[in-house]
Design a protein around this motif. Structure first.
Motif, PDB file in Angstrom:
ATOM      1  N   ASN A   3     -29.298   0.841   2.994  1.00 30.37           N
ATOM      2  CA  ASN A   3     -29.101  -0.351   2.171  1.00 30.37           C
ATOM      3  C   ASN A   3     -27.807  -0.200   1.375  1.00 30.37           C
ATOM      4  N   PRO A   4     -26.683  -0.618   1.940  1.00 28.19           N
ATOM      5  CA  PRO A   4     -25.405  -0.403   1.261  1.00 28.19           C
ATOM      6  C   PRO A   4     -25.153  -1.326   0.072  1.00 28.19           C
ATOM      7  N   ASP A   5     -26.050  -2.237  -0.201  1.00 29.51           N
ATOM      8  CA  ASP A   5     -25.870  -3.137  -1.339  1.00 29.51           C
ATOM      9  C   ASP A   5     -26.527  -2.602  -2.606  1.00 29.51           C
ATOM     10  N   PHE A   6     -26.773  -1.322  -2.652  1.00 32.61           N
ATOM     11  CA  PHE A   6     -27.404  -0.705  -3.814  1.00 32.61           C
ATOM     12  C   PHE A   6     -26.314  -0.156  -4.734  1.00 32.61           C
ATOM     13  N   THR A   7     -25.951  -0.948  -5.725  1.00 28.82           N
ATOM     14  CA  THR A   7     -24.833  -0.635  -6.614  1.00 28.82           C
ATOM     15  C   THR A   7     -24.991   0.704  -7.318  1.00 28.82           C
ATOM     16  N   THR A   8     -26.191   1.028  -7.728  1.00 32.92           N
ATOM     17  CA  THR A   8     -26.422   2.274  -8.455  1.00 32.92           C
ATOM     18  C   THR A   8     -26.018   3.485  -7.619  1.00 32.92           C
ATOM     19  N   ALA A   9     -26.277   3.432  -6.334  1.00 36.22           N
ATOM     20  CA  ALA A   9     -25.906   4.555  -5.465  1.00 36.22           C
ATOM     21  C   ALA A   9     -24.388   4.678  -5.359  1.00 36.22           C
ATOM     22  N   LEU A  14     -20.548  -0.204   7.006  1.00 38.32           N
ATOM     23  CA  LEU A  14     -20.062  -1.508   7.467  1.00 38.32           C
ATOM     24  C   LEU A  14     -20.308  -1.740   8.957  1.00 38.32           C
ATOM     25  N   THR A  15     -20.566  -0.678   9.725  1.00 35.40           N
ATOM     26  CA  THR A  15     -20.885  -0.887  11.143  1.00 35.40           C
ATOM     27  C   THR A  15     -22.234  -1.579  11.299  1.00 35.40           C
ATOM     28  N   LYS A  16     -23.132  -1.353  10.363  1.00 31.84           N
ATOM     29  CA  LYS A  16     -24.456  -1.984  10.405  1.00 31.84           C
ATOM     30  C   LYS A  16     -24.523  -3.216   9.504  1.00 31.84           C
ATOM     31  N   PHE A  17     -23.815  -3.167   8.382  1.00 33.59           N
ATOM     32  CA  PHE A  17     -23.851  -4.249   7.393  1.00 33.59           C
ATOM     33  C   PHE A  17     -22.417  -4.691   7.080  1.00 33.59           C
ATOM     34  N   PRO A  18     -21.770  -5.417   7.987  1.00 33.71           N
ATOM     35  CA  PRO A  18     -20.342  -5.719   7.823  1.00 33.71           C
ATOM     36  C   PRO A  18     -20.001  -6.632   6.644  1.00 33.71           C
ATOM     37  N   LYS A  19     -20.969  -7.326   6.102  1.00 36.75           N
ATOM     38  CA  LYS A  19     -20.679  -8.241   4.994  1.00 36.75           C
ATOM     39  C   LYS A  19     -21.164  -7.701   3.647  1.00 36.75           C
ATOM     40  N   SER A  20     -21.417  -6.435   3.561  1.00 38.05           N
ATOM     41  CA  SER A  20     -21.916  -5.844   2.325  1.00 38.05           C
ATOM     42  C   SER A  20     -20.840  -5.866   1.235  1.00 38.05           C
ATOM     43  N   THR A  46     -20.219  -2.485  -0.595  1.00 38.12           N
ATOM     44  CA  THR A  46     -19.469  -1.505   0.197  1.00 38.12           C
ATOM     45  C   THR A  46     -17.981  -1.814   0.151  1.00 38.12           C
ATOM     46  N   TRP A  47     -17.630  -3.084   0.297  1.00 38.47           N
ATOM     47  CA  TRP A  47     -16.213  -3.463   0.248  1.00 38.47           C
ATOM     48  C   TRP A  47     -15.618  -3.167  -1.129  1.00 38.47           C
ATOM     49  N   ILE A  48     -16.362  -3.435  -2.174  1.00 42.19           N
ATOM     50  CA  ILE A  48     -15.885  -3.154  -3.537  1.00 42.19           C
ATOM     51  C   ILE A  48     -15.659  -1.656  -3.718  1.00 42.19           C
ATOM     52  N   HIS A  49     -16.609  -0.868  -3.235  1.00 42.83           N
ATOM     53  CA  HIS A  49     -16.474   0.584  -3.371  1.00 42.83           C
ATOM     54  C   HIS A  49     -15.298   1.100  -2.545  1.00 42.83           C
ATOM     55  N   ARG A  50     -15.127   0.600  -1.341  1.00 43.26           N
ATOM     56  CA  ARG A  50     -13.991   1.025  -0.508  1.00 43.26           C
ATOM     57  C   ARG A  50     -12.661   0.698  -1.190  1.00 43.26           C
ATOM     58  N   ARG A  51     -12.594  -0.468  -1.812  1.00 41.80           N
ATOM     59  CA  ARG A  51     -11.361  -0.826  -2.526  1.00 41.80           C
ATOM     60  C   ARG A  51     -11.104   0.173  -3.655  1.00 41.80           C
ATOM     61  N   TRP A  52     -12.156   0.524  -4.391  1.00 42.31           N
ATOM     62  CA  TRP A  52     -12.016   1.479  -5.482  1.00 42.31           C
ATOM     63  C   TRP A  52     -11.536   2.835  -4.956  1.00 42.31           C
ATOM     64  N   ILE A  53     -12.143   3.297  -3.861  1.00 39.58           N
ATOM     65  CA  ILE A  53     -11.754   4.583  -3.268  1.00 39.58           C
ATOM     66  C   ILE A  53     -10.300   4.536  -2.801  1.00 39.58           C
ATOM     67  N   LEU A  54      -9.922   3.460  -2.130  1.00 34.83           N
ATOM     68  CA  LEU A  54      -8.538   3.347  -1.658  1.00 34.83           C
ATOM     69  C   LEU A  54      -7.552   3.343  -2.824  1.00 34.83           C
TER      70      LEU A  54
END
Length: 178
Positions: A98-104, A130-136, A139-147
């Motif tokens: 469940n990649p939409d779990f902000t706390t994780a 994102l391979t399973k949940f491409p619109k999460s 996940t996109w927010i976290h990836r932006r932060w990491i980048l």
């Protein structure tokens, strides 16, 4: 299948460990998915790895997801202490399901900030989710932060991580992760 609460705990802990072990043995996993399976058919792990594809038998998700979710919530409420490696494994398992779990994701941000988690590995986890949940959106927010963190480390020549070493990301590896 497990009947008592203790049996469920043991089973779920084994599955979390199996997921962690699979990632350590094969760092080239490029896709995740659920394998439709209503119940455990054999006395084996519900984690399947075939040609860099990670599958989780669906019967265990109904046990696994509440367990890892509750453990993370207890950890965040400071009612449960977890070692860093256990927290990394727990959040990885939760986010793959469940990649939409902000706390994780926030727990993983803290681990990156502390230098306990490699930002490249976290970027890779986001790519897998994102391979399973491409619109999460989480996940996109976290990836932006990491980048942004990676770019800051690359662009600022004197910047160091907590281990006092610069983050070096080969261009080829960056393209593979993005």
């Amino acid at each position: 299948m497990a009947e008592s609460e203790e049996e469920v705990d043991v089973l779920v802990q084994r599955v979390v460990k199996d997921i962690s072990t699979v990632f350590k043995r094969n760092p080239n996993i490029d896709e995740i998915g659920l394998i439709p399976c209503l119940e455990a058919r054999y006395n084996r792990s519900p984690i399947v790895l075939v040609e860099n594809k990670l599958g989780v038998e669906s019967w265990c998700v109904k046990l696994l997801l509440p367990y890892v979710h509750n453990r993370l919530v207890l950890y965040r409420q400071r009612k449960l202490w977890l070692e860093r490696d256990a927290l990394i494994d727990l959040t990885c398992t939760l986010l793959l399901l469940n990649p939409d779990f902000t706390t994780a994701w926030n727990a993983r941000k803290e681990l990156v900030e502390l230098g306990a988690l490699d930002p490249i590995k976290d970027l890779y986890l986001g790519k897998l989710a994102l391979t399973k949940f491409p619109k999460s959106p989480e996940t996109w927010i976290h990836r932006r932060w990491i980048l942004q963190k990676i770019i800051q480390k690359i662009c600022l020549p004197n910047s160091k991580n907590k281990n006092n070493s610069a983050i070096v990301v080969p261009t080829e590896q960056m393209h593979r992760l993005i």
